[in-house]
Write a protein that holds these residues in place. Structure first.
Motif, PDB file in Angstrom:
ATOM      1  N   ASP A  76       0.816  -1.220   0.000  1.00 45.31           N
ATOM      2  CA  ASP A  76       0.000   0.000   0.000  1.00 45.31           C
ATOM      3  C   ASP A  76       0.846   1.264   0.000  1.00 45.31           C
ATOM      4  O   ASP A  76       0.356   2.342  -0.315  1.00 45.31           O
ATOM      5  CB  ASP A  76      -0.966  -0.006   1.192  1.00 45.31           C
ATOM      6  CG  ASP A  76      -0.254  -0.151   2.514  1.00 45.31           C
ATOM      7  OD1 ASP A  76       0.569  -1.063   2.616  1.00 45.31           O
ATOM      8  OD2 ASP A  76      -0.512   0.651   3.431  1.00 45.31           O
ATOM      9  N   ALA A  77       2.141   1.129   0.341  1.00 48.62           N
ATOM     10  CA  ALA A  77       3.007   2.311   0.358  1.00 48.62           C
ATOM     11  C   ALA A  77       3.682   2.535  -0.997  1.00 48.62           C
ATOM     12  O   ALA A  77       4.436   3.483  -1.168  1.00 48.62           O
ATOM     13  CB  ALA A  77       4.066   2.147   1.437  1.00 48.62           C
ATOM     14  N   ARG A  78       3.425   1.654  -1.970  1.00 51.15           N
ATOM     15  CA  ARG A  78       4.148   1.749  -3.238  1.00 51.15           C
ATOM     16  C   ARG A  78       3.378   2.514  -4.315  1.00 51.15           C
ATOM     17  O   ARG A  78       3.919   2.774  -5.372  1.00 51.15           O
ATOM     18  CB  ARG A  78       4.455   0.344  -3.768  1.00 51.15           C
ATOM     19  CG  ARG A  78       5.336  -0.441  -2.831  1.00 51.15           C
ATOM     20  CD  ARG A  78       5.794  -1.735  -3.452  1.00 51.15           C
ATOM     21  NE  ARG A  78       6.615  -2.474  -2.497  1.00 51.15           N
ATOM     22  CZ  ARG A  78       7.480  -3.400  -2.806  1.00 51.15           C
ATOM     23  NH1 ARG A  78       7.660  -3.723  -4.073  1.00 51.15           N
ATOM     24  NH2 ARG A  78       8.185  -4.024  -1.886  1.00 51.15           N
TER      25      ARG A  78
ATOM     26  N   GLU B 225      -5.070  -9.543  -1.966  1.00 52.93           N
ATOM     27  CA  GLU B 225      -3.892  -8.844  -2.496  1.00 52.93           C
ATOM     28  C   GLU B 225      -4.283  -7.504  -3.119  1.00 52.93           C
ATOM     29  O   GLU B 225      -3.607  -6.500  -2.920  1.00 52.93           O
ATOM     30  CB  GLU B 225      -3.187  -9.738  -3.524  1.00 52.93           C
ATOM     31  CG  GLU B 225      -2.491 -10.915  -2.864  1.00 52.93           C
ATOM     32  CD  GLU B 225      -1.804 -11.848  -3.851  1.00 52.93           C
ATOM     33  OE1 GLU B 225      -1.000 -12.664  -3.413  1.00 52.93           O
ATOM     34  OE2 GLU B 225      -2.101 -11.772  -5.049  1.00 52.93           O
ATOM     35  N   VAL B 226      -5.395  -7.510  -3.848  1.00 57.09           N
ATOM     36  CA  VAL B 226      -5.867  -6.252  -4.441  1.00 57.09           C
ATOM     37  C   VAL B 226      -6.177  -5.255  -3.330  1.00 57.09           C
ATOM     38  O   VAL B 226      -5.839  -4.067  -3.430  1.00 57.09           O
ATOM     39  CB  VAL B 226      -7.127  -6.503  -5.310  1.00 57.09           C
ATOM     40  CG1 VAL B 226      -7.774  -5.196  -5.704  1.00 57.09           C
ATOM     41  CG2 VAL B 226      -6.760  -7.265  -6.551  1.00 57.09           C
ATOM     42  N   ALA B 227      -6.819  -5.753  -2.269  1.00 60.89           N
ATOM     43  CA  ALA B 227      -7.170  -4.865  -1.157  1.00 60.89           C
ATOM     44  C   ALA B 227      -5.911  -4.269  -0.529  1.00 60.89           C
ATOM     45  O   ALA B 227      -5.884  -3.083  -0.185  1.00 60.89           O
ATOM     46  CB  ALA B 227      -7.969  -5.636  -0.118  1.00 60.89           C
ATOM     47  N   ARG B 228      -4.852  -5.086  -0.414  1.00 59.00           N
ATOM     48  CA  ARG B 228      -3.583  -4.565   0.131  1.00 59.00           C
ATOM     49  C   ARG B 228      -3.037  -3.473  -0.773  1.00 59.00           C
ATOM     50  O   ARG B 228      -2.580  -2.432  -0.316  1.00 59.00           O
ATOM     51  CB  ARG B 228      -2.546  -5.688   0.235  1.00 59.00           C
ATOM     52  CG  ARG B 228      -2.738  -6.575   1.454  1.00 59.00           C
ATOM     53  CD  ARG B 228      -1.749  -7.706   1.437  1.00 59.00           C
ATOM     54  NE  ARG B 228      -0.416  -7.273   1.843  1.00 59.00           N
ATOM     55  CZ  ARG B 228       0.673  -8.014   1.691  1.00 59.00           C
ATOM     56  NH1 ARG B 228       0.593  -9.204   1.131  1.00 59.00           N
ATOM     57  NH2 ARG B 228       1.841  -7.567   2.096  1.00 59.00           N
ATOM     58  N   ALA B 232      -6.014  -0.864   1.747  1.00 61.85           N
ATOM     59  CA  ALA B 232      -6.924  -1.215   2.843  1.00 61.85           C
ATOM     60  C   ALA B 232      -6.139  -1.843   3.993  1.00 61.85           C
ATOM     61  O   ALA B 232      -5.331  -2.741   3.773  1.00 61.85           O
ATOM     62  CB  ALA B 232      -7.971  -2.197   2.335  1.00 61.85           C
ATOM     63  N   LYS B 233      -6.392  -1.339   5.198  1.00 65.20           N
ATOM     64  CA  LYS B 233      -5.736  -1.921   6.372  1.00 65.20           C
ATOM     65  C   LYS B 233      -6.457  -3.219   6.724  1.00 65.20           C
ATOM     66  O   LYS B 233      -7.530  -3.510   6.204  1.00 65.20           O
ATOM     67  CB  LYS B 233      -5.787  -0.945   7.555  1.00 65.20           C
ATOM     68  CG  LYS B 233      -5.108   0.384   7.258  1.00 65.20           C
ATOM     69  CD  LYS B 233      -3.603   0.228   7.164  1.00 65.20           C
ATOM     70  CE  LYS B 233      -2.961   1.554   6.772  1.00 65.20           C
ATOM     71  NZ  LYS B 233      -1.759   1.389   5.951  1.00 65.20           N
ATOM     72  N   ARG B 234      -5.873  -3.957   7.692  1.00 63.03           N
ATOM     73  CA  ARG B 234      -6.403  -5.277   8.014  1.00 63.03           C
ATOM     74  C   ARG B 234      -7.884  -5.255   8.394  1.00 63.03           C
ATOM     75  O   ARG B 234      -8.679  -6.042   7.889  1.00 63.03           O
ATOM     76  CB  ARG B 234      -5.613  -5.888   9.175  1.00 63.03           C
ATOM     77  CG  ARG B 234      -4.432  -6.660   8.705  1.00 63.03           C
ATOM     78  CD  ARG B 234      -3.472  -6.885   9.843  1.00 63.03           C
ATOM     79  NE  ARG B 234      -2.246  -7.437   9.338  1.00 63.03           N
ATOM     80  CZ  ARG B 234      -2.002  -8.737   9.283  1.00 63.03           C
ATOM     81  NH1 ARG B 234      -2.898  -9.589   9.729  1.00 63.03           N
ATOM     82  NH2 ARG B 234      -0.876  -9.193   8.807  1.00 63.03           N
ATOM     83  N   TYR B 235      -8.245  -4.358   9.295  1.00 61.17           N
ATOM     84  CA  TYR B 235      -9.616  -4.350   9.777  1.00 61.17           C
ATOM     85  C   TYR B 235     -10.575  -3.969   8.649  1.00 61.17           C
ATOM     86  O   TYR B 235     -11.646  -4.554   8.495  1.00 61.17           O
ATOM     87  CB  TYR B 235      -9.772  -3.383  10.964  1.00 61.17           C
ATOM     88  CG  TYR B 235     -11.215  -3.284  11.416  1.00 61.17           C
ATOM     89  CD1 TYR B 235     -11.840  -4.375  12.010  1.00 61.17           C
ATOM     90  CD2 TYR B 235     -11.952  -2.126  11.201  1.00 61.17           C
ATOM     91  CE1 TYR B 235     -13.182  -4.313  12.377  1.00 61.17           C
ATOM     92  CE2 TYR B 235     -13.286  -2.055  11.567  1.00 61.17           C
ATOM     93  CZ  TYR B 235     -13.893  -3.145  12.161  1.00 61.17           C
ATOM     94  OH  TYR B 235     -15.209  -3.094  12.514  1.00 61.17           O
TER      95      TYR B 235
END
Lengths: 407, 335
Positions: A76-78, B225-228, B232-235
């Motif tokens: 998410d930081a990329r 993976e798309v959500a990451r 999107a954070k874990r919760y």
């Protein structure tokens, strides 16, 4: 947009470095460039893409986006957008919610989310599908939504993992054009993985051909096609691939004869002397013809069968030595020096086989001996042991890992 | 010798003399289409018959008979069976203990369902994370979590009786060491049911964890993976993606936990019987509906009354299931 630099990147899933999925890959991708990673299944191209996205750890080496080292940055930081082979759309959300998900997750204000999704929907032409769920969409629409979801966040790098492989042939062609249009519109640095050479050659600014976890060649589509760096690239790119024959040469005063099956002009002699007694010759099927005009290169073959493909005819044949019934393959004795050569697997194809793309009207009886011609410029010479292209290109290829590194 | 004879034999047979093999045509008389369909159907019913027979014999007939005797005055040994209409039900509605047992069952169920879902889903998520990170011993943990479910309830309940012993039990030992007051547990009107709930949770959790693990495995890895990549954070990922996608599993778990909770009997019987007086104590604090049915039938020998109670229990579970189904049709996402 960001420039990407990979420096000696290695990815091992187990402990053994010899079994690495990606072996010492170095590559620089310019800002806004469209680079296609092309190679057969298991060559490591998807692994590279996943490392760029941050979905796989990098075992060794460095990954830079501009001047930021990304090795340990979470996905998410990329600021990377990615399209998966199976689209990976959220099945319980509408198209709008799918597109808005990433923006909402990053806390973008509602009004801006609405505006950006609206713009993206307009760019992709999927206004009618906004309130539908993925299962109600066609393959092409799903593909567009997947593209939109990756692009709506304005990523600095856009990654695509075989995005067209689930579509039928017609739709694939249509989406290929669509991808080219979208890229010309957004100009984001794009890395695209495929095993389809048509996609690679039509979409890419530069193509990276991979095999066995290593880069075999990096170049523009025309460089890859016309000057393949080695026999793997020559055989892999093109449909059908380049004809490759490993033959012994001799100068008979009038020209160069290669096992009596191939004649080259004497101008090839310096290059051939550099290789040794045996050379791997490569000619693309479309460069072979039945022209009656005096040609530089002659190939003697025995026809096996013709395939009528509408616009042209594909001849399948095998090389034969001039004036004899024995084939070149039989001339090479099993215990001869050549048969002991440690050829890479890509060269272990039947050394006699020939494919030529001829006029639709071309025909011959099966078993008939034919003389095909080709221009001298169509002949590619490769080292029979290493498979590497002879001449200037091969030296560049050897230094490939240095050449593609950023300064 | 035999081998030699065989190997020589073909040489002596000339081509003319060679036996001719002519394919034997099997003339099978085909039945008319209607009869063939009937035949297929009969075979299908024949295959189903054994399991159907078991079901009818041991489930449907007793269930139907139970409903039947709820309208009668009926005893195991008495030959006099007298139709009493709704009298049994009328008696029940004038029994405070019956309403108390319904309240106890409702309390037990209302605590069990959220606790089951929260704990089993939590453990399943942790186990899945451990497996995806290739943590050592993840497989052992998974087995360990499931193990209580395969042990006999009665045996483990006796261990829990010791744990909850107010004088030397482990539960109070831990509480006092944490600086909290010791509790009466199974001897306390307020804490007996929570003690039973803890035992029930411990015993049943393994099954629900496995069900949730199966549900979680159906969430495609690419979506996470798309959500990451989407930031999107874990919760957020859990709430927006995992939770909706495993809703069919959650619905199934809630349904199963509801039915099992309303029918809870063995652990209550084992934990509150014996030295603590009659099961369901102290002071009926753990007398659930199922336990009262048992006691009414086999201790007080009012079989008709127990049958009427069972019919009501059946009605309650049926109604709850239908309500859950109605809700699930609106909330659960089926791919």
């Amino acid at each position: 947009m960001a420039a990407i630099a990979m420096k000696n990147v290695v990815k091992c899933y187990g402990k053994a470095k010899e079994e690495a999925a990606v072996k010492d890959v170095s590559l620089a991708i310019d800002e806004g460039e469209f680079v296609v990673l092309l190679g057969p299944s298991g060559c490591g191209k998807t692994t590279i893409l996943r490392m760029l996205a941050g979905l796989e750890d990098i075992t060794d080496g460095e990954l830079w986006f501009d001047d930021r080292l990304m090795n340990h940055e979470p996905p998410d930081a990329r600021s990377v957008g990615m399209v998966f082979q199976n689209y990976a759309l959220y099945p319980h959300m509408t198209v709008y919610e799918n597109l808005a998900f990433g923006l909402k997750a990053r806390g973008v204000p509602k009004a801006e989310v609405k505006q950006r999704v609206h713009d993206m929907v307009a760019l992709l032409g999927i206004q009618a599908a906004v309130d539908h769920k993925p299962k109600e969409l066609s393959g092409g629409q799903r593909q567009r939504v997947a593209l939109g979801r990756a692009l709506v966040r304005d990523p600095v790098v856009f990654l695509m993992d075989e995005p067209l492989s689930n579509l039928d042939a017609n739709l694939r062609e249509q989406m290929r054009l669509e991808l080219a249009r979208i890229h010309s519109h957004v100009r984001v640095t794009t890395v695209y993985v495929t095993h389809d050479q048509n996609e690679a050659l039509t979409l890419a600014d530069r193509v990276v051909v991979m095999e066995g976890g290593r880069i075999r060649q990096v170049g523009t589509p025309s460089e890859i096609y016309e000057s393949p760096a080695d026999t793997f690239v020559a055989g892999f790119v093109g449909s059908p691939g380049m004809n490759l024959w490993t033959l012994r040469w001799e100068d008979d005063g009038e020209g160069i004869s290669l096992d009596g099956a191939l004649r080259l002009p004497r101008s090839f002699r310096p290059a051939l002397e550099e290789v040794g007694a045996t050379v791997t010759v490569g000619i693309r099927p479309e460069h072979l013809g039945m022209s009656l005009v005096k040609a530089d290169v002659k190939v003697i073959c025995r026809a096996e069968f013709f395939e009528n493909l509408g616009s042209h005819t594909q001849l399948h044949a095998h090389l034969v030595a001039s004036g004899t019934d024995s084939s070149v393959h039989e001339l090479l004795q099993p215990d001869s020096e050549q048969s002991q050569l440690p050829y890479p697997s890509s060269q272990s194809r039947d050394s006699r086989r020939l494919v030529a793309r001829l006029d639709a009207a071309a025909s011959a009886d099966p078993g008939e001996e034919m003389v095909l011609t080709a221009p001298a410029g169509a002949v590619n010479l490769f080292d029979p042991v290493t498979g590497i292209r002879m001449g200037e290109q091969s030296r560049e290829y050897i230094n490939a890992s240095q050449r593609y590194l950023p300064a | 010798m035999t081998i030699t004879a065989r190997s020589v034999a073909p040489e002596r047979v000339s081509l003319d003399e060679a036996p001719r093999y002519t394919p034997v045509k099997r003339r099978r008389r085909l039945l008319p289409l209607r009869l063939r369909r009937l035949q297929d159907r009969l075979v299908a019913y024949g295959l189903m018959l054994p399991s159907m027979a078991v079901f009818v014999m041991f489930f449907y007939i007793p269930a139907a008979y139970l409903i039947y005797i709820s309208f009668f005055h009926w005893g195991v040994l008495s030959s006099a069976t007298k139709f009493v209409g709704l009298a049994n039900f009328r008696i029940l509605f004038h029994q405070p203990l019956f309403f108390h047992s319904l309240f106890t069952s409702a309390y037990y169920t209302l605590v069990m369902i959220p606790a089951t879902v929260l704990l089993s889903l939590g453990i399943a998520l942790l186990l899945k994370e451990a497996v995806s990170r290739r943590s050592r011993g993840a497989g052992i943990w998974r087995s360990a979590v499931f193990l209580p479910h395969v042990t006999p309830v009665v045996a483990t309940s006796i261990i829990w009786v010791w744990i909850f012993n107010p004088h030397f039990g482990l539960a109070n030992f831990v509480l006092t060491h944490l600086g909290l007051p010791a509790l009466g547990w199974l001897e306390s009107v307020h804490w007996a049911l929570p003690a039973v709930i803890i035992d029930s949770l411990w015993h049943s959790l393994g099954l629900y964890v496995i069900i949730f693990l199966a549900g979680l495995s159906t969430v495609p890895r690419e979506l996470l993976e798309v959500a990451r990549l989407d930031g999107a954070k874990r919760y957020y990922t859990f709430r927006r993606i995992i939770w909706p996608l495993i809703s069919p599993t959650t619905f199934f778990v809630v349904l199963l936990a509801t039915i099992n909770s309303w029918q809870a009997f063995s652990q209550i019987f084992a934990m509150t019987g014996g030295p603590h007086g009659g099961a369901g104590g102290p002071a009926f604090a753990t007398t659930t509906d199922a336990l009262l049915v048992y006691q009414t039938a086999f201790i007080y020998e009012h079989f008709s009354l127990a049958a009427a109670m069972s019919v009501i229990l059946f009605g309650i579970i049926m109604t709850l299931t239908l309500i859950q189904k109605w809700i699930s049709d609106r909330v659960v996402f089926y791919r």
